[in-house]
Design a protein around this motif. Sequence first.
Motif, short mmCIF file in Angstrom:
data_model
loop_
_atom_site.label_atom_id
_atom_site.label_comp_id
_atom_site.label_asym_id
_atom_site.label_seq_id
_atom_site.Cartn_x
_atom_site.Cartn_y
_atom_site.Cartn_z
N GLY A 163 0.83 -1.20 0.00
CA GLY A 163 0.00 0.00 0.00
C GLY A 163 0.87 1.25 0.00
O GLY A 163 2.10 1.19 0.15
N ALA A 164 0.19 2.40 -0.17
CA ALA A 164 0.93 3.66 -0.13
C ALA A 164 1.44 3.94 1.27
O ALA A 164 2.50 4.54 1.45
N THR A 165 0.71 3.48 2.28
CA THR A 165 1.09 3.79 3.66
C THR A 165 2.50 3.28 3.96
O THR A 165 3.32 4.00 4.55
N ILE A 213 5.02 5.49 2.17
CA ILE A 213 5.22 6.79 2.84
C ILE A 213 6.08 6.58 4.09
O ILE A 213 7.04 7.30 4.34
N TYR A 238 0.53 11.00 8.28
CA TYR A 238 1.82 11.66 8.10
C TYR A 238 2.50 12.03 9.42
O TYR A 238 3.69 11.75 9.61
N ASN A 290 0.62 16.21 -1.01
CA ASN A 290 -0.44 15.26 -1.37
C ASN A 290 -1.25 15.89 -2.52
O ASN A 290 -1.98 16.85 -2.32
N VAL A 300 -1.81 9.13 -4.46
CA VAL A 300 -2.64 7.92 -4.54
C VAL A 300 -3.92 8.11 -5.37
O VAL A 300 -4.44 7.16 -5.92
N TYR A 301 -4.39 9.37 -5.48
CA TYR A 301 -5.61 9.59 -6.27
C TYR A 301 -5.28 10.06 -7.70
O TYR A 301 -6.08 10.73 -8.35
N SER A 323 -1.01 4.11 -5.09
CA SER A 323 -1.65 2.90 -4.53
C SER A 323 -2.66 2.33 -5.51
O SER A 323 -3.43 3.07 -6.11
N1 PMP Z 1 -2.56 8.68 1.26
C1 PMP Z 1 -3.78 9.22 1.16
C2 PMP Z 1 -3.92 10.67 0.89
C3 PMP Z 1 -4.92 8.44 1.34
O1 PMP Z 1 -6.14 8.98 1.27
C4 PMP Z 1 -4.75 7.08 1.60
C5 PMP Z 1 -6.02 6.31 1.82
N2 PMP Z 1 -6.26 5.32 1.84
C6 PMP Z 1 -3.46 6.54 1.69
C7 PMP Z 1 -2.38 7.38 1.51
C8 PMP Z 1 -3.19 5.10 2.00
O2 PMP Z 1 -3.17 4.27 0.90
P1 PMP Z 1 -3.03 2.69 1.08
O3 PMP Z 1 -4.36 2.18 1.51
O4 PMP Z 1 -2.60 2.18 -0.25
O5 PMP Z 1 -2.00 2.45 2.13
#
Ligand code: PMP
Length: 381
Positions: free
Chosen positions: A95-97, A100, A124, A166, A200-201, A229
């Motif tokens: 995932g992006a989390t 990051i 963050y 972001n 991510v968007y 993501s």
């Molecule tokens: N960044 C932002 C701005 C998000 O809204 C999200 C939401 N899910 C994430 C990161 C996390 O992405 P992921 O579920 O792939 O970890």
Amino acid sequence: METFNSKLPDTQESIFAVMSKKAVEFGSVNLAQGFPDFDPDPKLIDVLSYYAKQHKNQYAPMPGVQELREAIANKHLNCQSVNYCPNSEITVTAGATQAISTAISTLISKDDEVIVFEPIYDAYEPLIQLNGGKVIPITLETTEFSINWSKVADAISDKTRAILINTPHNPCGTMLTQDDLNELAKIIKGKKVYIISDEVYEHITFDKKQHLSVSTHPELKEKAFVISSFGKTLHITGWKVGYCLAPKELTAEFRKAHQFIVYSVNTPAQYAIADILQNEESYLSVGKFYQEKRDTLTAKLLGTNFKFKPAKSTYFQLIDYSHLNYDDGLSLTDFLVENKSISLIPLEPFYKISRAPKFVRICFAKNNTTLQTGISNLIDL
Ligand code: PMP
Ligand code: GLN
């Protein structure tokens, strides 16, 4: 018993989890946490099961399966006309989390400063604090939620190590422009300041406006970790597959941390996503898909007293509740989930230094019936 010396003494449960739990508790429609209430393309499920049956069930290579890294490189080239080398500049993450978190761990040591913008995505600040860093928040300008770059220039010190961006923005639905990227590049020129860009968007943009990645600016690209993501793009938030694009030297450092934080990411999911990305419609169609949902939502909202500007991107819509007698969004969203069968997200948890403006966030990644039922609960307010 000794008290535990918390590294995150002020961190509370994420507002997204809190409002989802309350939706269940009170039987309310959940337009709060950002996830679709519908399934992804059935082909994606089929290929996932195909690869699981094809024995793709053991560890993937540490940076991600080759096919997926190549598909990500093609997608980025296709949408942003920017090249990243699949072998040395692309890493698949949980995932992006995780991307990051790993980018922050790669960059941030004790007392380093990270400039962030509020409203700030909830992950963050704690991730920076866990690494001993200091969060330097700058509030987005009230009417347009734009960045005042002279405030950023003023906030830079010799301790500044990173700026966390972001775009497209959660929860405001705004996007950085070419002018923004130029300003950012001017500010960090000649400084040891890096960019973490949460994109991510990237594919959820509306009204023929396209996302402009930080990577399109050559000077920024050299200093940026660009993160995305598949959860958002392919309606699979539960699969937790994302990625990080960064120049070779930065990727090498990122991978040193990545290999011991997670080592590698869900193997059959990576193969399945790589297959689906061969068809560019899988990501090019998502903007139109969500624009229709935004339009369904905003048409319904016209029948209420809530004011709004249609979101330009993401699957979130902000609505202005200043006509109601509520001092803050927390008490309004509690009232709504308990009495009006609708769960929304207040903006207070996104603000660290300024008072949150009188908006609440609606997630429209929901099927039309969910959206219609949810919004009809707001009509008499
Ligand atoms: N960044 C932002 C701005 C998000 O809204 C999200 C939401 N899910 C994430 C990161 C996390 O992405 P992921 O579920 O792939 O970890
Ligand atoms: N990003 C999602 C949101 O903004 C939630 C993800 C999460 O709950 N961690 O609602």
